[in-house]
Design a protein around this motif. Structure first.
Motif, PDB file in Angstrom:
ATOM      1  N   THR A   1      -3.779  59.707   1.795  1.00  0.00           N
ATOM      2  CA  THR A   1      -4.023  58.130   2.144  1.00  0.00           C
ATOM      3  C   THR A   1      -4.054  57.329   0.969  1.00  0.00           C
ATOM      4  OG1 THR A   1      -6.241  58.443   2.710  1.00  0.00           O
ATOM      5  CG2 THR A   1      -4.612  58.619   4.442  1.00  0.00           C
TER       6      THR A   1
ATOM      7  N   GLU B   1     -10.274  60.245   4.844  1.00  0.00           N
ATOM      8  CA  GLU B   1      -9.006  59.879   5.151  1.00  0.00           C
ATOM      9  C   GLU B   1      -8.786  58.239   5.232  1.00  0.00           C
ATOM     10  OE1 GLU B   1      -5.668  61.256   5.636  1.00  0.00           O
ATOM     11  OE2 GLU B   1      -6.627  63.214   5.275  1.00  0.00           O
TER      12      GLU B   1
ATOM     13  N   SER C   1      -1.897  54.408   0.183  1.00  0.00           N
ATOM     14  CA  SER C   1      -1.709  53.308   0.912  1.00  0.00           C
ATOM     15  C   SER C   1      -2.498  52.099   0.319  1.00  0.00           C
ATOM     16  CB  SER C   1      -2.296  53.333   2.272  1.00  0.00           C
ATOM     17  OG  SER C   1      -1.678  54.496   3.054  1.00  0.00           O
TER      18      SER C   1
ATOM     19  N   GLY D   1      -7.933  54.913   2.726  1.00  0.00           N
ATOM     20  CA  GLY D   1      -6.472  54.355   2.634  1.00  0.00           C
ATOM     21  C   GLY D   1      -6.496  53.094   3.492  1.00  0.00           C
ATOM     22  N   ASN D   2      -7.549  52.850   4.184  1.00  0.00           N
ATOM     23  CA  ASN D   2      -7.558  51.546   4.989  1.00  0.00           C
ATOM     24  C   ASN D   2      -8.172  50.314   3.941  1.00  0.00           C
ATOM     25  OD1 ASN D   2      -6.857  52.719   7.227  1.00  0.00           O
ATOM     26  ND2 ASN D   2      -8.502  53.177   8.000  1.00  0.00           N
TER      27      ASN D   2
END
Length: 275
Positions: free
Chosen positions: A115, A89, A118, A92-93
């Protein structure tokens, strides 16, 4: 940890990784660790917060660390030709990513997190040569996406959100079991039939004038010839419409495009694993 000889493989340490960093012509710091037989993502790399580009392609990596998102400095990540089955997940950062290559892995649709939507800086996303039959709808939020590789997968239908990605100029969907929509005389959908040939969507600006006109005629469902007279019976009176779903700015070329298209096909190579 000491460096072993090439016959037994190389132990990757932070020191070894730092020595592998090079500055590109445009001033970016690139770390290339391709084709080194790496089986586990080296977590020591996450300490290299000044790296802009990371190439871990052609290795044997099965899983990315859950904290991969802490590698916030990355704008370019190449993981093609590994053994990834899913993504964490936290990917997505990595909001600074402009290029992400995940082709030639073992990714399945359930292994793609929402994600991914993102990563709004993405310009190029390569998911070719995996086992995907759908994509997270959140990818429709990637307004800046220009190139999308979906070749050599299991898609029967293309994702609906392709219609809203206005900046897409290239979508490679070759060698998928795609279907086309067959319509009756009133424009009602009749059935889905196997596609007769590979589909490669390109932007209209990449086609010569003749090819563009031909594609537009087919897309609008225009007959290719005139009929044989009143009462029917001529070839032009019998026309079976076969339409492919329309995606904004993208058409299916009938001949070679004006500009050669990338195939993005990567050959698999043999590896010597790191012990």
């Amino acid at each position: 940890m000491p460096k072993r000889n090439a016959a037994k493989g190389t132990t990757l340490t932070l020191k070894v990784a730092k020595k592998s960093i090079r500055t590109t012509l445009d001033g970016r710091r690139r770390l290339t660790l391709s084709n080194m037989g790496i089986t586990i993502f080296p977590k020591c790399l996450l300490k290299l917060t000044n790296v802009d580009e990371l190439d871990l392609s052609r290795n044997l990596i099965k899983k990315l660390p859950d904290n991969i998102g802490s590698f916030w400095s990355l704008s370019w990540l190449d993981l093609h030709s590994n053994r990834l089955e899913s993504l964490p997940e936290s990917i997505g950062n990595l909001v600074g990513l402009t290029h992400l290559n995940l082709s030639n892995n073992c990714l399945i649709s359930a292994g793609l997190p929402s994600t991914l939507g993102s990563l709004t800086s993405l310009k190029s996303l390569n998911l070719g040569m995996n086992q995907l039959d759908s994509l997270p709808p959140t990818i429709g939020a990637l307004d800046g996406l220009q190139e999308l590789g979906l070749f050599d997968n299991l898609f029967i239908n293309l994702p609906e959100f392709l219609k809203v990605l206005r900046n897409l100029t290239k979508v490679n969907v070759k060698r998928n079991p795609l279907s086309y929509v067959q319509l009756d005389d009133e424009g009602n959908q009749m059935e889905l039939s196997p596609a007769e040939e590979d589909m490669y969507l390109v932007h209209e600006s990449s086609l010569c004038r003749t090819c563009l006109k031909r594609c537009q005629e087919q897309r609008e469902g225009l007959p290719r010839g005139e009929g044989g007279g009143e009462g029917g019976g001529g070839e032009g009176d019998v026309f079976e419409e076969k339409r492919i779903r329309i995606y904004h700015g993208l058409v299916v070329p009938n001949s070679v495009a004006k500009v050669s298209q990338d195939v993005w096909r990567i050959r698999k190579v043999e590896h010597k694993p790191i012990k």
